[in-house]
Design an enzyme around this catalytic site. Structure first.
Site, PDB file in Angstrom:
ATOM      1  N   ASP A 182      -6.412   4.410   4.046  1.00  0.00           N
ATOM      2  CA  ASP A 182      -6.063   5.464   3.097  1.00  0.00           C
ATOM      3  C   ASP A 182      -6.988   6.649   3.390  1.00  0.00           C
ATOM      4  OD1 ASP A 182      -6.020   5.666  -0.566  1.00  0.00           O
ATOM      5  OD2 ASP A 182      -5.738   7.175   0.993  1.00  0.00           O
ATOM      6  N   HIS A 183      -6.403   7.692   3.918  1.00  0.00           N
ATOM      7  CA  HIS A 183      -7.235   8.811   4.377  1.00  0.00           C
ATOM      8  C   HIS A 183      -7.940   9.527   3.240  1.00  0.00           C
ATOM      9  CE1 HIS A 183      -8.833  11.416   7.278  1.00  0.00           C
ATOM     10  NE2 HIS A 183      -7.813  11.426   8.136  1.00  0.00           N
TER      11      HIS A 183
END
Lengths: 326, 392, 451
Positions: free
Chosen positions: C423-424
């Site tokens: 999850d950036h």
């Protein structure tokens, strides 16, 4: 039966319906003392009195709204726009009030009102006074839109419109007021709304035309007959609700169709009819649906330019030949 | 009355000026005098302020109004105001909870206007107003149940869920709607008044609108026709001083709205909209003028809304202090104080009324909650009164 | 009576609001209409007015926090009123309420419209009996063999196509006389006259065969496949909802590396040789190694929660287990604290109960990191969808012998490809890469586990 002009036929319809129902009244600019800007209301003031025939100030939004309010309270107004160009000022009341009142009130308040007057092109009055606005009004559920092309239709349809319990936009053609035709003098003569009329029967191609384009289409059909092409000319008469059934049946028979109209092509009534035909009779078409519309420019003043902006017999003839692969 | 009421016809009368000189019918002449006097009812802005800060004369007038009314009427007016207040409070809660959709314009703070004015008319008179209309609907006799159910978008609503907050209608009580376009109802009401005169009844029409509608052409076009044709319409401008987030000062070149009636020779009054009996009394005068002489009146009723324009109004255009200053003259508070001072109602009686109206509002909420959603077919009904079967 | 202050709907489109400022504090007197707080909505910052009179007794959400519509955020009541019933119930009931208006109401409102639209559909222009013919007509359009020009597109008017289909005329043999060679009515009419009346019957038969193929028919069918509808199970719906909530708002990125597994495999067989009862799997080792690596990289053992990033103390590893109706991820809590044998037993036990659908919610909700292994299906490498709010998921491929270069020599090693989805919003490329580096280092040299 008598031969009368469309102007006289409309006048008869107004007179008969106002005599028939005392809740019908007529209002508009110059409808009374002046006898009507186009003399459609001639003699009505003297005959029916100032209570029933009311000259209004130039206040289109105001008297259109007043008419809708009077209809809410049980009257049956006929509101004349001197021309439909001026109805643009009244569209808030026509669209936001008249068209939607029955729905918004859950069925409590229907609006039995007729907005009528001449529309379409006139003779050299330039851009602001030569507009075909039927596609505007036909867009809205809640409104009915009627456009007669003969004196008999004008009378029969106007009488039905006045008796109708919904708001009806009744667009007469300014250039057609003098056209003559046979008209019934039976006070119970009416023509139902929503029923198209086959103005000429034929088997090779269908021409759908309304208002000013009906006589033009009939002339085109005559010319084509000489070349061996038999055209069916259909006049929907009521634009909304549209009698698409009659049109589709004709297309199924002839397999090709030309739609003639004096209005702009973009988002116009012909575009709508073409779309309906495509959806309902795709497999019966031998050629794409062809439109012959007014030129997509504001109406010019100069005679030669104005002439060039309105569809002619030759254009309809050419279009029919095109869809006939001739 | 007869056909001669319709004298717009240039053949019959060249101008109103001429007509007045030449054909001074007694009844109308009197009204026109009132018209002139009405216009001069107030002079200047200072006087406006003076009214908001009552002088002895104003207080005397208030006392007189109390004395003139019977106890039952006074209690009923109080009850109506409280009902509307509680109804709107509940609407706010229901809107916050997502039960009511779309726009929701509350009337809190303005109760004296709708209740006072509508208390001055008969059941068969007409009322039209804008989209801030829950109060007018209830005051005109619509059941809070059907109003709340309409807010909920339910089948039990007065418009079967098709109108919502802005479009209450009830043919039974001649409530001809909330209308959503600013000023749109003004020509409509003028037309209703036209119809009652046409039918030769003595019904009157009350037309409510906000001060922002006065800038619309529809207002001026209607004023002109109403006086030109002598239509029994009473135009009640609810001047709450803000058109959404724009103050009157920022929107109107000449802000003395009642004086705008001069341009049309219409009788007008400036009324303290926080004093329910003052509104009632001014409306009564206008109603009498309309019933007897078919003449219109413009009332500018100065009021204030305590809540935002709608429930989604950030309210950053006016200060808390300003709102609080107006809340000191909360119409409900003013009236209840007077009722107590005049010994019309005791605290206990007021508490009982409050309990009753709370129950009435709770009932409306229960009714709305329990009412079914509109049937799917409703989508396609009520578009035309005379539908033409689809040409298939 | 106490008034529950809920997160109000302040605009028609608002779904949640952030409390930007309380304008009253607990214990303050408030009255109807008075501003209580400032709320940031999707449209604007708005004052929330009090909808009750009394004292602000209790505030449930603090400035900067968000709440969905309808969540209880404060209580207004009399100073001496007992509000314990609200304070106890607050979170549960609020969540339940919040869902209703936001998610369900619009659905309800939409349903009749959609249904009605379908009902109101204009009857199709062609009757059922006729619908077959256009289909066969279209069939004739199919890009054509030799006789046709290179483009292969057959131009034919709708009417001519229908007539040809009804008469069994192969349009490819027809010369169009319309614009651009369009085959039109008269072209087909000419052929019909020539053909006489025998052809139509044959054509009809063919049409029927094409329109309703028998089960045994294996010839190429261009029409969309047949299907059957079965109600989606609750579980399938939850999977759908969860995964959509993931790929929608969660910006994924992916990191892949290849790991030499010989030592891990050796270790596994070594341990299992010590005690045959243990039955340690490679997956158990992967879990243990992941947990160890996570502790070294707390930025990866984290999740993005609206407005805050949450870092976890322990590595609670979700292990994706395929079960009959779908999949579920039972959690090995604090895997970093557990021995390999404990992990192995726990995974076995959880997976068993997962297949029987007997897991308790706390046993599958709230992992800090997940592992999905499709190696047993022979999948070499794949990407997995993050199970929010977790920050990452590791997708494990099959272990297989491959030639690799070691000390300038080609040798065969057991290789395994893993892909981490990150999850950036919480993990950046380098952060994830460093974690994966550690993970690889330990897995290739499992002795690090005991160092």
């Amino acid at each position: 039966m008598a031969i009368v002009t469309m102007r006289e036929a409309l006048n008869q319809a107004l007179r008969e319906e106002m005599q028939r129902d005392k809740n019908v009244f007529l209002m508009g600019e110059e409808v009374g003392a002046y006898q009507g800007a186009y003399k459609v209301t001639k003699g009505l003031l003297e005959e029916l009195g100032p209570k029933r025939v009311i000259d209004t100030p130039i206040t289109e939004l105001g008297f259109a709204g007043l008419g809708v309010g009077a209809a809410m309270a049980g009257l049956r107004p006929i509101v004349e726009f001197m021309t439909f160009n001026f109805s643009i000022l009244a569209t808030d009341q026509i669209i936001n009030s008249a068209a939607k009142m029955l729905y918004m009130s859950g069925g409590q308040f229907n609006i039995p009102i007729v907005f009528r007057g001449p529309g379409g092109s006139a003779f050299q009055v330039s851009s602001q006074h030569s507009q075909a606005l039927e596609s505007w009004f036909a867009y809205f559920p809640g409104l009915k839109v009627v456009m007669p092309s003969t004196p008999a239709d004008a009378k029969g349809l106007l009488k039905s419109a006045i008796r109708d319990n919904d708001p009806v936009i009744f667009i007469e053609q300014e250039r057609m007021y003098g056209n003559k035709g046979e008209v019934s003098d039976d006070p119970e003569f009416t023509i139902p709304l929503g029923v198209a009329d086959i103005k000429r029967e034929g088997k090779d191609a269908t021409i759908v035309a309304r208002s000013l384009m009906v006589p033009v289409a009939l002339k085109a059909a005559e010319a084509l007959e000489k070349e061996g092409i038999s055209c069916e000319v259909i006049d929907p008469r009521t634009i909304r609700p549209l009698d698409i059934k009659t049109i589709v049946e004709s297309v199924k028979k002839t397999n090709r169709v030309v739609i003639a109209e004096e209005s702009h092509p973009f988002c116009g009534v012909a575009a709508e009819i073409a779309s309906e035909i495509m959806e309902r009779a795709f497999d019966y078409l031998d050629a794409p649906v062809k439109r012959v519309s007014g030129v997509d420019v504001p109406m010019p003043y100069a005679k030669n330019l104005e002439d060039a902006a309105i569809p002619k017999v030759e254009q309809i003839v050419a279009a029919v030949k095109e869809v006939s692969y001739l | 009355m007869a056909a001669n009421q319709f004298k717009a016809n240039p053949i019959v009368a060249k101008s109103t000026q001429d007509m007045r000189k030449r054909t001074p019918e007694p009844s109308r002449l009197g009204a026109e005098d009132t018209s002139a006097a009405g216009v001069m009812d107030h002079d200047a802005a200072e006087e406006v302020d003076a009214r908001l800060d009552p002088t002895q004369a104003v207080k005397d007038a208030q006392k007189r109004r109390f004395a003139e009314l019977d106890r039952a009427t006074l209690i009923d007016i109080y009850r109506q105001m409280l009902l509307v207040r509680r109804f709107e409070e509940k609407s706010a809660v229901a809107y916050s909870a997502g039960k009511i959709g779309g726009f929701c314009h509350l009337y809190i703070g303005q109760e004296a206007v709708a209740i006072g004015a509508i208390s001055a008319i008969r059941k068969d008179d007409y009322v039209l107003t804008s989209y801030r209309e829950h109060a007018h609907a209830i005051a005109k006799g619509m059941s809070p149940d059907s109003v709340m159910a309409e807010l909920y978008g339910k089948a039990g609503g007065c418009s079967h869920g098709k109108g919502g907050s802005m479009h209450m209608f009830d043919k039974e009580v001649n409530f001809l709607g909330g209308h959503g376009i600013v000023g749109g109802q003004i020509p409509l009401a003028t037309g209703v008044a036209f119809a009652t005169k046409y039918k030769e009844t003595d019904q009157v029409t009350l037309c409510f609108f906000g001060e922002a509608a006065v800038n619309q052409g529809a207002f001026h076009e209607s004023m002109n026709m109403a006086q030109l044709w002598k239509l029994p319409c009473i135009y009640i401008c609810e001047n709450n001083q803000y058109g959404m987030g724009t103050s009157l000062e920022r929107a109107m070149s000449f802000q003395d709205i009642s004086q705008k009636a001069c341009a049309y020779e219409i009788a007008s009054e400036f009324v303290d909209g926080m004093d329910v009996l003052a509104v009632r009394e001014a409306t009564l005068r206008a109603v009498e003028r309309a019933r007897k002489t078919y003449l219109p009146t413009l009332l500018e009723v100065r009021t204030y809304r305590f809540m935002g324009h709608s429930m989604s109004d950030p309210g950053n255009y006016r200060t808390r202090a300003e709102i609080e200053r107006h809340q000191e003259r909360d119409p409900l508070k003013l009236f209840s104080t007077s009722l107590k001072e005049e010994r019309i109602m005791s605290d206990e009686e007021m508490k009982n009324v409050d309990d009753e109206v709370r129950e009435e509002v709770e009932h409306a909420v229960r009714f709305a909650e329990e009412s079914p959603l509109p049937a799917a077919e409703e989508l396609f009904t009520n578009i035309y009164a005379d539908p033409i079967p689809k040409n298939e | 009576m106490a008034t529950q202050v809920i997160m109000p709907k302040l605009s028609p489109t608002m779904e949640e609001g952030q409390l930007s400022r309380w304008l009253k504090k607990e214990g303050d007197k408030v009255s109807m209409g008075e501003p209580l707080a400032e709320i940031d909505t999707d449209k604007a910052t708005m004052e929330m007015q009090a909808l009750g009179n009394g004292v602000l007794r209790k505030i449930f959400i603090q400035e900067g926090e968000s709440a969905p519509l309808g969540q209880l955020i404060a209580i207004i009541g009399e100073p001496d009123e007992d509000i314990s019933s609200f304070t106890n119930q607050a979170p549960a009931s609020a969540a339940a309420k919040a869902d209703a208006p936001v998610a369900d109401a619009p659905a309800e409102a939409d349903a009749p419209i959609v249904e009605k639209k379908e009902e109101a559909e204009e009857p199709k222009p062609a009757k059922p009996a006729e619908t077959e013919t256009p289909a066969s007509g279209n069939g004739s359009h199919t890009p054509a063999p030799a006789a046709q020009p290179a483009s292969g597109r057959l131009i034919v008017s709708p009417l001519a196509a229908r007539m040809a289909a009804e008469s069994g005329i192969d349009l490819r043999s027809v010369n169009g006389s319309g614009p651009g060679g369009r085959i039109i009515k008269r072209d087909v009419e000419g052929l019909i006259t020539q053909q006489g009346s025998a052809a139509p019957t044959a054509a009809k038969k063919q049409t029927q065969l094409r329109a309703v193929p028998s089960p045994g028919q294996k010839s190429a069918i261009n029409a969309p496949s047949a299907y059957r509808d079965e109600p989606a199970s609750e579980m399938r719906r939850t999977i759908a909802k969860r995964l959509v909530t993931s790929l929608g708002p969660v910006p994924h990125f992916f990191l892949t590396t290849e790991i030499e597994m010989d030592r891990a495999a050796e270790m596994r067989s070594g341990i299992n040789a010590l005690d045959p009862g243990l039955k340690i799997s490679i997956n158990d080792i992967i879990i243990k190694v992941a947990a160890a690596a996570l502790l070294q990289h707390p930025q990866v053992n984290a999740s993005y929660q609206d407005k805050v990033v949450r870092y976890y103390e322990h590595a609670d590893i979700g292990v994706a287990v395929a079960i009959e109706e779908g999949l579920i991820t039972p959690i090995v809590r604090a895997a970093d604290q557990k021995s390999l044998s404990e992990i192995a037993n726990e995974v076995r036990e959880l997976a068993g109960r997962a297949r029987e659908r007997k897991l308790k919610p706390e046993e599958f909700i709230g992992a800090t990191f997940s592992i999905s292994n499709l190696g047993m299906f022979g999948i070499d490498e794949f990407t997995a969808v993050i199970n929010p709010p977790e920050g990452a998921i590791l997708a494990i491929g099959a272990m297989s012998p491959k030639p690799v270069v070691r000390d300038n020599e080609i040798v065969v090693r057991q290789m395994m490809r893993v892909t981490m989805s990150c999850d950036h919003r919480v993990i950046d490329g380098a952060t994830g890469a460093k974690f994966l580096q550690t993970f690889k280092k330990i897995l290739e040299n499992p002795l690090f586990l005991v160092v």
